[in-house]
Scaffold this active site. Structure first.
Site, PDB file in Angstrom:
ATOM      1  N   ARG A  58      -8.928   1.116   9.331  1.00 45.79           N
ATOM      2  CA  ARG A  58      -8.518  -0.276   9.505  1.00 45.79           C
ATOM      3  C   ARG A  58      -9.557  -1.056  10.291  1.00 45.79           C
ATOM      4  O   ARG A  58      -9.372  -2.255  10.515  1.00 45.79           O
ATOM      5  CB  ARG A  58      -7.203  -0.293  10.287  1.00 45.79           C
ATOM      6  CG  ARG A  58      -5.993  -0.753   9.496  1.00 45.79           C
ATOM      7  CD  ARG A  58      -4.802  -0.626  10.420  1.00 45.79           C
ATOM      8  NE  ARG A  58      -3.660  -1.343   9.977  1.00 45.79           N
ATOM      9  CZ  ARG A  58      -2.664  -0.799   9.272  1.00 45.79           C
ATOM     10  NH1 ARG A  58      -2.727   0.444   8.875  1.00 45.79           N
ATOM     11  NH2 ARG A  58      -1.621  -1.519   8.966  1.00 45.79           N
ATOM     12  N   LYS A  82       0.829  -1.212   0.000  1.00 50.49           N
ATOM     13  CA  LYS A  82       0.000   0.000   0.000  1.00 50.49           C
ATOM     14  C   LYS A  82       0.860   1.256   0.000  1.00 50.49           C
ATOM     15  O   LYS A  82       0.592   2.196  -0.737  1.00 50.49           O
ATOM     16  CB  LYS A  82      -0.909   0.060   1.241  1.00 50.49           C
ATOM     17  CG  LYS A  82      -1.921  -1.030   1.372  1.00 50.49           C
ATOM     18  CD  LYS A  82      -2.839  -0.780   2.559  1.00 50.49           C
ATOM     19  CE  LYS A  82      -2.125  -0.746   3.915  1.00 50.49           C
ATOM     20  NZ  LYS A  82      -1.568  -2.054   4.320  1.00 50.49           N
ATOM     21  N   ARG A 118      -0.223  -9.542  12.965  1.00 54.69           N
ATOM     22  CA  ARG A 118      -0.777  -8.446  12.157  1.00 54.69           C
ATOM     23  C   ARG A 118      -1.691  -8.988  11.061  1.00 54.69           C
ATOM     24  O   ARG A 118      -2.707  -8.368  10.731  1.00 54.69           O
ATOM     25  CB  ARG A 118       0.357  -7.620  11.545  1.00 54.69           C
ATOM     26  CG  ARG A 118       1.099  -6.814  12.603  1.00 54.69           C
ATOM     27  CD  ARG A 118       2.409  -6.298  12.089  1.00 54.69           C
ATOM     28  NE  ARG A 118       2.258  -5.303  11.056  1.00 54.69           N
ATOM     29  CZ  ARG A 118       3.210  -4.987  10.182  1.00 54.69           C
ATOM     30  NH1 ARG A 118       4.371  -5.626  10.219  1.00 54.69           N
ATOM     31  NH2 ARG A 118       3.001  -4.048   9.310  1.00 54.69           N
ATOM     32  N   ARG A 156      11.892  -6.250   4.126  1.00 53.95           N
ATOM     33  CA  ARG A 156      11.560  -4.822   4.159  1.00 53.95           C
ATOM     34  C   ARG A 156      12.570  -4.036   4.992  1.00 53.95           C
ATOM     35  O   ARG A 156      13.000  -4.461   6.060  1.00 53.95           O
ATOM     36  CB  ARG A 156      10.151  -4.641   4.740  1.00 53.95           C
ATOM     37  CG  ARG A 156       9.737  -3.190   4.756  1.00 53.95           C
ATOM     38  CD  ARG A 156       8.277  -3.019   4.554  1.00 53.95           C
ATOM     39  NE  ARG A 156       7.504  -3.322   5.758  1.00 53.95           N
ATOM     40  CZ  ARG A 156       6.198  -3.071   5.835  1.00 53.95           C
ATOM     41  NH1 ARG A 156       5.556  -2.562   4.809  1.00 53.95           N
ATOM     42  NH2 ARG A 156       5.547  -3.375   6.931  1.00 53.95           N
TER      43      ARG A 156
HETATM   44  P1  ADP Z   1       1.579  -1.936   7.333  1.00 51.33           P
HETATM   45  O1  ADP Z   1       0.825  -1.326   6.194  1.00 51.33           O
HETATM   46  O2  ADP Z   1       2.775  -2.654   6.893  1.00 51.33           O
HETATM   47  O3  ADP Z   1       0.712  -2.713   8.277  1.00 51.33           O
HETATM   48  P2  ADP Z   1       1.543   0.553   8.756  1.00 51.33           P
HETATM   49  O4  ADP Z   1       2.687   1.463   8.750  1.00 51.33           O
HETATM   50  O5  ADP Z   1       0.352   0.919   7.951  1.00 51.33           O
HETATM   51  O6  ADP Z   1       2.155  -0.824   8.255  1.00 51.33           O
HETATM   52  O7  ADP Z   1       1.051   0.280  10.238  1.00 51.33           O
HETATM   53  C1  ADP Z   1       1.912  -0.150  11.268  1.00 51.33           C
HETATM   54  C2  ADP Z   1       1.172  -0.241  12.586  1.00 51.33           C
HETATM   55  O8  ADP Z   1       0.647   1.053  12.959  1.00 51.33           O
HETATM   56  C3  ADP Z   1      -0.034  -1.165  12.611  1.00 51.33           C
HETATM   57  O9  ADP Z   1       0.299  -2.520  12.786  1.00 51.33           O
HETATM   58  C4  ADP Z   1      -0.838  -0.580  13.790  1.00 51.33           C
HETATM   59  O10 ADP Z   1      -0.311  -0.999  15.015  1.00 51.33           O
HETATM   60  C5  ADP Z   1      -0.598   0.913  13.648  1.00 51.33           C
HETATM   61  N1  ADP Z   1      -1.665   1.557  12.853  1.00 51.33           N
HETATM   62  C6  ADP Z   1      -1.512   2.186  11.659  1.00 51.33           C
HETATM   63  N2  ADP Z   1      -2.697   2.632  11.182  1.00 51.33           N
HETATM   64  C7  ADP Z   1      -3.636   2.267  12.091  1.00 51.33           C
HETATM   65  C8  ADP Z   1      -5.043   2.398  12.165  1.00 51.33           C
HETATM   66  N3  ADP Z   1      -5.755   3.009  11.195  1.00 51.33           N
HETATM   67  N4  ADP Z   1      -5.676   1.898  13.259  1.00 51.33           N
HETATM   68  C9  ADP Z   1      -4.992   1.296  14.231  1.00 51.33           C
HETATM   69  N5  ADP Z   1      -3.676   1.103  14.224  1.00 51.33           N
HETATM   70  C10 ADP Z   1      -2.979   1.588  13.170  1.00 51.33           C
END
Ligand code: ADP
Ligand code: ZN
Length: 215
Positions: free
Chosen positions: A92, A17, A171, A127
């Protein structure tokens, strides 16, 4: 641009993404907003929100809805969002999607980048992220031109704690349980488009742009 794009990118952690968000951002000239990046920056600078979020992120759990909803509410007020934006990693959960509706944000497209769990697990090990500027790379599919240094700012590249295999598994579980239901949520609104993640980054980008009518 002919019309503004207010896009949500869905997809499992590691589906790509973030990379696609950057490509679309450059092509459509709209900001890519990553809640994950905003939270990691808050952790790095040691803000109150960062300290709260750290324990959740590091064990692969979601940060509480009210925290990320607050982040997005503030961020979408900024001037650069008035002609459109890309949300990478938000919403999310269904309550987060409902909060966007309640803010009066009208989403124009939702794109889900689909990649199997097996491929995600094997990808995540490669990564790398720059702690200084947030740029992300992959040792095989998107290597930094500067080797183990960042191609943008020259700092050392690091492995995120939450890219550890056990954390990746949790995750993925969280994704299937809490985030995947959003595909139905947005399909019902007639907004959902599916893109099959390809082996090569640029092939996924081509499919993504085609789905959005960009080029
Ligand atoms: P990836 O897309 O690889 O999962 P992100 O950088 O989007 O990595 O997210 C990393 C972490 O940040 C998630 O595992 C979560 O703990 C937190 N996070 C990010 N966005 C949200 C969200 N919208 N709601 C809750 N937690 C979030
Ligand atoms: Zn950098």
């Amino acid at each position: 641009m002919k019309h503004s794009v207010r896009l949500i990118l869905l997809g499992a952690p590691g589906a790509g993404k973030g990379t696609q968000a950057e490509k679309i951002s450059a092509a459509a000239n709209i900001p890519a907003i990553s809640t994950g990046a905003i939270i990691r920056e808050a952790i790095a600078t040691g803000t109150e929100m960062g300290t709260l979020a750290k324990s959740y992120i590091e064990r692969g759990a979601l940060v509480p809805d009210e925290v990320v909803i607050g982040i997005i509410r503030d961020r979408l007020q900024a001037d650069d969002c008035k002609d459109g934006f890309i949300l990478d990693g938000f919403p999310r959960t269904v309550p987060q999607a409902e909060a966007l509706d309640q803010m009066g944000v009208e989403i124009t497209d939702v794109l889900s980048i689909e990649v199997s769990d097996e491929r995600i697990v094997s990808r995540m090990g490669g990564r790398r992220v720059c702690k200084a500027c947030g740029a992300t790379y992959h040792v095989e599919s998107n290597p930094s031109p500067a080797g183990d240094k960042c191609g943008i700012c020259g700092e050392d590249l690091t492995i995120r704690k939450d890219d550890d295999p056990a954390v990746v598994q949790s995750r993925l579980t969280v994704y299937h349980e809490q985030t995947e239901p959003l595909k139905d949520f947005y399909a019902k609104k007639g907004l959902l488009k599916i893109v099959e993640g390809q082996e090569k980054l640029e092939d996924t980008t081509a499919l993504t742009f085609a789905a959005l009518g960009l080029n």
